[in-house]
Scaffold this motif. Sequence first.
Motif, PDB file in Angstrom:
ATOM      1  N   SER A 118       2.849  90.573  61.080  1.00 16.27           N
ATOM      2  CA  SER A 118       3.703  89.424  61.393  1.00 16.27           C
ATOM      3  C   SER A 118       3.673  88.371  60.285  1.00 16.27           C
ATOM      4  O   SER A 118       4.680  87.706  60.041  1.00 16.27           O
ATOM      5  CB  SER A 118       3.314  88.790  62.732  1.00 16.27           C
ATOM      6  N   GLY A 119       2.568  88.241  59.613  1.00 18.09           N
ATOM      7  CA  GLY A 119       2.472  87.289  58.513  1.00 18.09           C
ATOM      8  C   GLY A 119       2.591  87.922  57.150  1.00 18.09           C
ATOM      9  O   GLY A 119       2.507  87.242  56.133  1.00 18.09           O
ATOM     10  N   GLY A 120       2.817  89.244  57.118  1.00 21.79           N
ATOM     11  CA  GLY A 120       2.799  89.962  55.844  1.00 21.79           C
ATOM     12  C   GLY A 120       4.137  90.379  55.314  1.00 21.79           C
ATOM     13  O   GLY A 120       4.221  91.211  54.416  1.00 21.79           O
ATOM     14  N   TYR A 121       5.200  89.812  55.852  1.00 21.67           N
ATOM     15  CA  TYR A 121       6.510  90.208  55.359  1.00 21.67           C
ATOM     16  C   TYR A 121       6.657  89.797  53.901  1.00 21.67           C
ATOM     17  O   TYR A 121       6.091  88.823  53.447  1.00 21.67           O
ATOM     18  CB  TYR A 121       7.636  89.622  56.215  1.00 21.67           C
ATOM     19  N   GLU A 122       7.441  90.578  53.177  1.00 24.97           N
ATOM     20  CA  GLU A 122       7.645  90.308  51.759  1.00 24.97           C
ATOM     21  C   GLU A 122       8.822  89.374  51.521  1.00 24.97           C
ATOM     22  O   GLU A 122       8.825  88.587  50.599  1.00 24.97           O
ATOM     23  CB  GLU A 122       7.885  91.621  51.007  1.00 24.97           C
ATOM     24  N   ARG A 123       9.813  89.454  52.366  1.00 22.19           N
ATOM     25  CA  ARG A 123      11.022  88.675  52.162  1.00 22.19           C
ATOM     26  C   ARG A 123      11.598  88.277  53.514  1.00 22.19           C
ATOM     27  O   ARG A 123      11.555  89.039  54.463  1.00 22.19           O
ATOM     28  CB  ARG A 123      12.011  89.563  51.411  1.00 22.19           C
ATOM     29  N   LYS A 124      12.130  87.114  53.593  1.00 24.93           N
ATOM     30  CA  LYS A 124      12.770  86.610  54.807  1.00 24.93           C
ATOM     31  C   LYS A 124      14.152  86.151  54.424  1.00 24.93           C
ATOM     32  O   LYS A 124      14.316  85.365  53.495  1.00 24.93           O
ATOM     33  CB  LYS A 124      11.939  85.472  55.392  1.00 24.93           C
ATOM     34  N   ASP A 125      15.155  86.645  55.121  1.00 24.10           N
ATOM     35  CA  ASP A 125      16.517  86.341  54.728  1.00 24.10           C
ATOM     36  C   ASP A 125      17.390  86.010  55.935  1.00 24.10           C
ATOM     37  O   ASP A 125      17.762  86.901  56.677  1.00 24.10           O
ATOM     38  CB  ASP A 125      17.097  87.541  53.977  1.00 24.10           C
ATOM     39  N   ALA A 180       3.798  97.509  50.043  1.00 24.49           N
ATOM     40  CA  ALA A 180       2.995  96.595  49.223  1.00 24.49           C
ATOM     41  C   ALA A 180       2.533  95.380  50.016  1.00 24.49           C
ATOM     42  O   ALA A 180       1.450  94.860  49.778  1.00 24.49           O
ATOM     43  CB  ALA A 180       3.805  96.146  48.002  1.00 24.49           C
ATOM     44  N   SER A 181       3.346  94.930  50.986  1.00 26.40           N
ATOM     45  CA  SER A 181       2.988  93.705  51.697  1.00 26.40           C
ATOM     46  C   SER A 181       2.159  93.938  52.963  1.00 26.40           C
ATOM     47  O   SER A 181       1.335  93.098  53.302  1.00 26.40           O
ATOM     48  CB  SER A 181       4.243  92.896  52.049  1.00 26.40           C
ATOM     49  N   VAL A 182       2.395  95.047  53.664  1.00 28.44           N
ATOM     50  CA  VAL A 182       1.661  95.287  54.916  1.00 28.44           C
ATOM     51  C   VAL A 182       0.903  96.607  54.942  1.00 28.44           C
ATOM     52  O   VAL A 182       0.124  96.853  55.859  1.00 28.44           O
ATOM     53  CB  VAL A 182       2.581  95.202  56.161  1.00 28.44           C
ATOM     54  N   GLY A 183       1.144  97.469  53.971  1.00 26.28           N
ATOM     55  CA  GLY A 183       0.424  98.734  53.893  1.00 26.28           C
ATOM     56  C   GLY A 183       1.229  99.923  54.406  1.00 26.28           C
ATOM     57  O   GLY A 183       2.131  99.782  55.232  1.00 26.28           O
ATOM     58  N   VAL A 184       0.867 101.081  53.904  1.00 21.81           N
ATOM     59  CA  VAL A 184       1.554 102.333  54.228  1.00 21.81           C
ATOM     60  C   VAL A 184       1.465 102.637  55.720  1.00 21.81           C
ATOM     61  O   VAL A 184       2.453 103.041  56.339  1.00 21.81           O
ATOM     62  CB  VAL A 184       0.960 103.501  53.395  1.00 21.81           C
ATOM     63  N   LYS A 185       0.300 102.438  56.317  1.00 22.72           N
ATOM     64  CA  LYS A 185       0.096 102.747  57.734  1.00 22.72           C
ATOM     65  C   LYS A 185       1.019 101.927  58.625  1.00 22.72           C
ATOM     66  O   LYS A 185       1.653 102.458  59.541  1.00 22.72           O
ATOM     67  CB  LYS A 185      -1.367 102.494  58.108  1.00 22.72           C
ATOM     68  N   LYS A 237      17.061  88.783  66.844  1.00 22.52           N
ATOM     69  CA  LYS A 237      18.247  88.229  67.480  1.00 22.52           C
ATOM     70  C   LYS A 237      18.541  86.800  67.023  1.00 22.52           C
ATOM     71  O   LYS A 237      19.658  86.322  67.169  1.00 22.52           O
ATOM     72  CB  LYS A 237      18.119  88.299  69.000  1.00 22.52           C
ATOM     73  N   THR A 238      17.559  86.146  66.450  1.00 19.48           N
ATOM     74  CA  THR A 238      17.760  84.803  65.894  1.00 19.48           C
ATOM     75  C   THR A 238      18.625  84.839  64.644  1.00 19.48           C
ATOM     76  O   THR A 238      19.059  83.798  64.168  1.00 19.48           O
ATOM     77  CB  THR A 238      16.413  84.165  65.531  1.00 19.48           C
ATOM     78  N   GLY A 239      18.824  86.047  64.082  1.00 16.58           N
ATOM     79  CA  GLY A 239      19.605  86.206  62.864  1.00 16.58           C
ATOM     80  C   GLY A 239      18.771  86.326  61.616  1.00 16.58           C
ATOM     81  O   GLY A 239      19.283  86.638  60.549  1.00 16.58           O
ATOM     82  N   VAL A 240      17.490  86.080  61.723  1.00 17.93           N
ATOM     83  CA  VAL A 240      16.600  86.148  60.560  1.00 17.93           C
ATOM     84  C   VAL A 240      16.098  87.579  60.379  1.00 17.93           C
ATOM     85  O   VAL A 240      15.700  88.232  61.338  1.00 17.93           O
ATOM     86  CB  VAL A 240      15.411  85.183  60.723  1.00 17.93           C
ATOM     87  N   ALA A 241      16.134  88.048  59.136  1.00 20.06           N
ATOM     88  CA  ALA A 241      15.650  89.390  58.804  1.00 20.06           C
ATOM     89  C   ALA A 241      14.385  89.285  57.954  1.00 20.06           C
ATOM     90  O   ALA A 241      14.289  88.437  57.070  1.00 20.06           O
ATOM     91  CB  ALA A 241      16.717  90.167  58.052  1.00 20.06           C
ATOM     92  N   TYR A 242      13.428  90.144  58.251  1.00 24.00           N
ATOM     93  CA  TYR A 242      12.162  90.203  57.523  1.00 24.00           C
ATOM     94  C   TYR A 242      12.007  91.593  56.924  1.00 24.00           C
ATOM     95  O   TYR A 242      12.310  92.578  57.590  1.00 24.00           O
ATOM     96  CB  TYR A 242      10.985  89.941  58.453  1.00 24.00           C
ATOM     97  N   TRP A 243      11.506  91.643  55.695  1.00 21.11           N
ATOM     98  CA  TRP A 243      11.242  92.908  55.025  1.00 21.11           C
ATOM     99  C   TRP A 243       9.735  93.152  55.018  1.00 21.11           C
ATOM    100  O   TRP A 243       8.971  92.343  54.485  1.00 21.11           O
ATOM    101  CB  TRP A 243      11.753  92.869  53.583  1.00 21.11           C
ATOM    102  N   TYR A 244       9.337  94.264  55.596  1.00 19.23           N
ATOM    103  CA  TYR A 244       7.939  94.685  55.627  1.00 19.23           C
ATOM    104  C   TYR A 244       7.823  95.881  54.691  1.00 19.23           C
ATOM    105  O   TYR A 244       8.427  96.927  54.935  1.00 19.23           O
ATOM    106  CB  TYR A 244       7.524  95.071  57.045  1.00 19.23           C
ATOM    107  N   THR A 245       7.064  95.712  53.610  1.00 19.89           N
ATOM    108  CA  THR A 245       6.970  96.758  52.600  1.00 19.89           C
ATOM    109  C   THR A 245       5.562  97.352  52.569  1.00 19.89           C
ATOM    110  O   THR A 245       4.607  96.750  53.067  1.00 19.89           O
ATOM    111  CB  THR A 245       7.295  96.205  51.205  1.00 19.89           C
TER     112      THR A 245
END
Length: 79
Positions: free
Chosen positions: A69-76, A38-43, A28-36
Amino acid sequence: MERYRNVSGDSGVAAYEIGDDYVAVRFKTGVAYWYTEASVGVKHVAALKRLARRGQGLSTYISQHPDVSGGYERKDPDD
């Protein structure tokens, strides 16, 4: 992005997008995070997809798993 259903009514998540190997989450803050995978694992990506579709528990899962929470690949903030 698809609007998050927010079944509980108090989530910080506004929207999400599901791809083959990622979940993007816009808070809701407007920030988007990508969890992949490769960055956080398949599970974790599988769990994020399930929770996003269900509309409940997504923000809690992210905050309770430090590797997510700390493993996002991209923050936009602009997307």
